[in-house]
Design an enzyme around this catalytic site. Sequence first.
Site, PDB file in Angstrom:
ATOM      1  N   ALA A 175     -15.570  20.930 -18.070  1.00 49.54           N
ATOM      2  CA  ALA A 175     -16.318  20.391 -16.926  1.00 49.54           C
ATOM      3  C   ALA A 175     -17.368  21.358 -16.419  1.00 49.54           C
ATOM      4  O   ALA A 175     -17.123  22.545 -16.274  1.00 49.54           O
ATOM      5  CB  ALA A 175     -15.382  20.022 -15.777  1.00 49.54           C
ATOM      6  N   GLY A 176     -18.531  20.804 -16.153  1.00 46.61           N
ATOM      7  CA  GLY A 176     -19.602  21.537 -15.510  1.00 46.61           C
ATOM      8  C   GLY A 176     -20.765  21.911 -16.403  1.00 46.61           C
ATOM      9  O   GLY A 176     -21.879  22.078 -15.915  1.00 46.61           O
ATOM     10  N   ALA A 192     -18.475  16.187 -21.991  1.00 42.47           N
ATOM     11  CA  ALA A 192     -18.630  14.740 -22.030  1.00 42.47           C
ATOM     12  C   ALA A 192     -20.022  14.387 -21.509  1.00 42.47           C
ATOM     13  O   ALA A 192     -20.957  14.248 -22.282  1.00 42.47           O
ATOM     14  CB  ALA A 192     -17.529  14.054 -21.245  1.00 42.47           C
ATOM     15  N   SER A 193     -20.168  14.321 -20.175  1.00 40.08           N
ATOM     16  CA  SER A 193     -21.435  13.886 -19.574  1.00 40.08           C
ATOM     17  C   SER A 193     -22.648  14.645 -20.098  1.00 40.08           C
ATOM     18  O   SER A 193     -23.716  14.054 -20.276  1.00 40.08           O
ATOM     19  CB  SER A 193     -21.379  14.067 -18.055  1.00 40.08           C
ATOM     20  OG  SER A 193     -20.320  13.343 -17.510  1.00 40.08           O
ATOM     21  N   LYS A 243      -4.224  16.013 -22.874  1.00 42.67           N
ATOM     22  CA  LYS A 243      -5.066  16.747 -21.929  1.00 42.67           C
ATOM     23  C   LYS A 243      -4.643  16.292 -20.553  1.00 42.67           C
ATOM     24  O   LYS A 243      -4.847  15.146 -20.164  1.00 42.67           O
ATOM     25  CB  LYS A 243      -6.549  16.469 -22.158  1.00 42.67           C
ATOM     26  CG  LYS A 243      -7.359  17.113 -21.056  1.00 42.67           C
ATOM     27  CD  LYS A 243      -8.798  17.344 -21.377  1.00 42.67           C
ATOM     28  CE  LYS A 243      -9.459  17.923 -20.141  1.00 42.67           C
ATOM     29  NZ  LYS A 243     -10.506  17.049 -19.610  1.00 42.67           N
ATOM     30  N   GLY A 258     -19.221  16.462 -14.271  1.00 39.97           N
ATOM     31  CA  GLY A 258     -20.469  15.721 -14.237  1.00 39.97           C
ATOM     32  C   GLY A 258     -21.574  16.351 -13.414  1.00 39.97           C
ATOM     33  O   GLY A 258     -22.668  15.809 -13.324  1.00 39.97           O
TER      34      GLY A 258
END
Lengths: 269, 269, 269, 269
Positions: C190-191, C212-213, C103, C164
């Site tokens: 992301a987001g 992730a987050s 990645k 995040g």
Amino acid sequence: MAQTAVDADALTIGGVTFGSRLIMGTGGAPNLEVLEQALSASGTELTTVAMRRLDPTTQGSVLSVLARLGIRVLPNTAGCFTAGEAVLTARLAREALGTDWVKLEVIADERTLLPDPVELLDAAETLVDDGFVVLPYTNDDPVLARKLEDVGCAAVMPLGSPIGSGLGIRNPHNFQLITERATVPVILDAGAGTASDVALAMELGCAAVMLASAVTRAQRPALMAESMRHAVTAGRLAHRAGRIPRRHHALASSPEEGLATLDPERPAF
Amino acid sequence: MAQTAVDADALTIGGVTFGSRLIMGTGGAPNLEVLEQALSASGTELTTVAMRRLDPTTQGSVLSVLARLGIRVLPNTAGCFTAGEAVLTARLAREALGTDWVKLEVIADERTLLPDPVELLDAAETLVDDGFVVLPYTNDDPVLARKLEDVGCAAVMPLGSPIGSGLGIRNPHNFQLITERATVPVILDAGAGTASDVALAMELGCAAVMLASAVTRAQRPALMAESMRHAVTAGRLAHRAGRIPRRHHALASSPEEGLATLDPERPAF
Amino acid sequence: MAQTAVDADALTIGGVTFGSRLIMGTGGAPNLEVLEQALSASGTELTTVAMRRLDPTTQGSVLSVLARLGIRVLPNTAGCFTAGEAVLTARLAREALGTDWVKLEVIADERTLLPDPVELLDAAETLVDDGFVVLPYTNDDPVLARKLEDVGCAAVMPLGSPIGSGLGIRNPHNFQLITERATVPVILDAGAGTASDVALAMELGCAAVMLASAVTRAQRPALMAESMRHAVTAGRLAHRAGRIPRRHHALASSPEEGLATLDPERPAF
Amino acid sequence: MAQTAVDADALTIGGVTFGSRLIMGTGGAPNLEVLEQALSASGTELTTVAMRRLDPTTQGSVLSVLARLGIRVLPNTAGCFTAGEAVLTARLAREALGTDWVKLEVIADERTLLPDPVELLDAAETLVDDGFVVLPYTNDDPVLARKLEDVGCAAVMPLGSPIGSGLGIRNPHNFQLITERATVPVILDAGAGTASDVALAMELGCAAVMLASAVTRAQRPALMAESMRHAVTAGRLAHRAGRIPRRHHALASSPEEGLATLDPERPAF
């Protein structure tokens, strides 16, 4: 040319014609001087005054400011929670101010300041029957807007979002549903936070916009008032000018067909 | 007062000061007369002309219109797909029009008309080194905007949405990220469809707005141009005035504490 | 039936087939136990590991967790700011982990964590030439997505909003432009902040979602992981099922024509 | 673990507990077979049937389908325009179906299919007094929702957007205002078009979602029903899991502090 276009497009409510489509409120200003500057910069010709405030001195002063600026007073029934209170307040206002116009507010509770639809409709019907020119503060329900019009209100004033929230028009779709069927002026009341909110309201077919906190609580109230004056004009003109349709893909403003060859000896024009 | 406030707030790009924050394009108008009326109503002082159009007669006429209205010409490189084409076009424009200003467009393909970030940055660097005042049409990527500024562009012109789409600013968050860090003027380029889009751009911190289709393809171009003039002013003033914060719940403009009793003998003011 | 429908709809990246369309990250979890529970609940079959973290013990443990759960490791180049750093990191990862998948992240700065489009494209090209299966983290620019595909990336991973931030997909229109043209899997990266963000991504045509987050920093990570597993399935099925068109006005699900008379003797059924 | 989490989180309306948070309607399906497949795939345990449809054969068959699937019947008053009609219809339903549950619909007009707030509240009060378990279809006005709860409704069912429009939740802010104060289940009714709409409703605190057209008129109804089942679960779990806060700027999931040096001899883990 601009002047003419605007002039030919006056707003009429209850048989009275206004050059400005901005209705102002007087609450929230730090002092009377700031309020006067803001009202003056806004160009408003119609301004609400809350009838249930305690301090006679202050209120008297607000009325003096409006008189000095030549602004028509629109008494409101802020702080009323039942039809009975609102009707009584409107009648007191008529007696005290010599106007049969009333911005009708019947609030459900102090936390949301949202209108009570049942009490509102009841009060509107009573006041219309009593000869008032009624401008009701309502939620954005197209059905309630229609009912208020049907009982004879001179305008309907749906909220964009809760009073003082500055959240703008939370549901533009409902505003479209209201303005496409209404035969009386639709006036955005409550929620506008900045100029683009006001322009959007007018683009959606509102006939006017009502503002208080967005101007009086801005960091620089007079500058914001001036901004809002332009925003109302911008939105109204855009509504009349007929915007381009929305497209999923691009459309060249300068068509790509027939591009000039890049010949330095022959510029394309 | 309004006048003064606006005057004291002029826009400066590449050392040149403008009274208007509206940059216009010339594509899309049905004819030159309509174009002239629209440009006049917009109040613009800076207008782009595509250098790669074929018809010399038309182009010449556009230049005549701009000259007659006293509007500065900003040649663009519309229709260029590589850095090489764009640089060559800019140089031809400089030679032909006697200006080292260029609105730099390097398009990736004809379907999306979106900028090619790599070719764009390459062309920008070359043209800055060659003494041009470069205003690049870019996507809304904060990183690319920063790179364009770093290579010496005089402004950055992110798109709100694809050219001619009328979809407005699809990603206001990116515009905030761009304007909060930029040290050169940020100019909305492409996507605006109506007045509220333009007001929003200015509220987000844009220094100016570029329009073509939204005006020239509107049902009534001159009226829309006038609308946009007000919208730019409205948005700019709102930005400077400092809007109220957004709140989840209501905030009374007329505080409920200390409401008058409903005593008909004692009106509250 | 549900099982079959899902099974027949596997995701293929770089020739490898996955039953889950959820790619997970390992950053942000309070400890390894919570991480393991979350990964397990998510059903993921592919999970990223940052190659440039210091603590060998922790990293080793993360790899143990993934091994125990039978999850394929996808090394990432988080923390790299240039193509050179990223290429070197990818090669170290290949050597250390025995995988040519990467990645690819090349960040412009620590504040925005946004990708650097120029360095990213450069690194992607180099790594593809070097035999890697490259999954690049990119902005949502349709042009850059196309270029990454053109140089041979096995997927493209546009961001919905900054890493995040939990702001979801700020520009669904760009995602549509990307997915309608891409011939490799498009993966939201992301987001995403909550389940509806993930469902929306899949409805817009994404082939998978990377998180992730949103999971590891949720108040209850394992519960959120389970939510996301359902959200990916929901969005994917909705995409395949073909949603109803949007209408401005209502459409009765129970047609009003031919209503039964209200005859208490004759119920309508 | 997942199973347990869901099981421990059952929905209770009027004292009855449901394992599924998806309430289905029967209108809009091309035929009974498709309807049965969709209902089965949705996992619903409660489904509405319109009492005022003409064709006894069809209605009878719908009831057979529900009986075969073990789904509880919820008669609705679709097609009623006054409190009187709705009350009569509810009583007929009670007699005919042996249930005192009713989904109360009182529509203002056939064009918008929006509820009439005054007639609705009137009918709700009458039916509650008459011993019914009343689930009213209402607009998204927090005040009306509160009034319906106050007169004893067992749930409130605000619309996201007009019936069959597929416009989703037009005003999430109002849904938040409703769910944060309600003490009875809040159920999204009308407007959902796809899975992300349904997930959002649950994230906003809805206890359940009611669907008809979004499933029955989808291109592949059974697949969409399965999608919606996952969407409700995803949204509910996300609501319980506690999402991350929204941030204006990025937050690294893999902290950048303490990055490994790029030493090929010493991989970071």
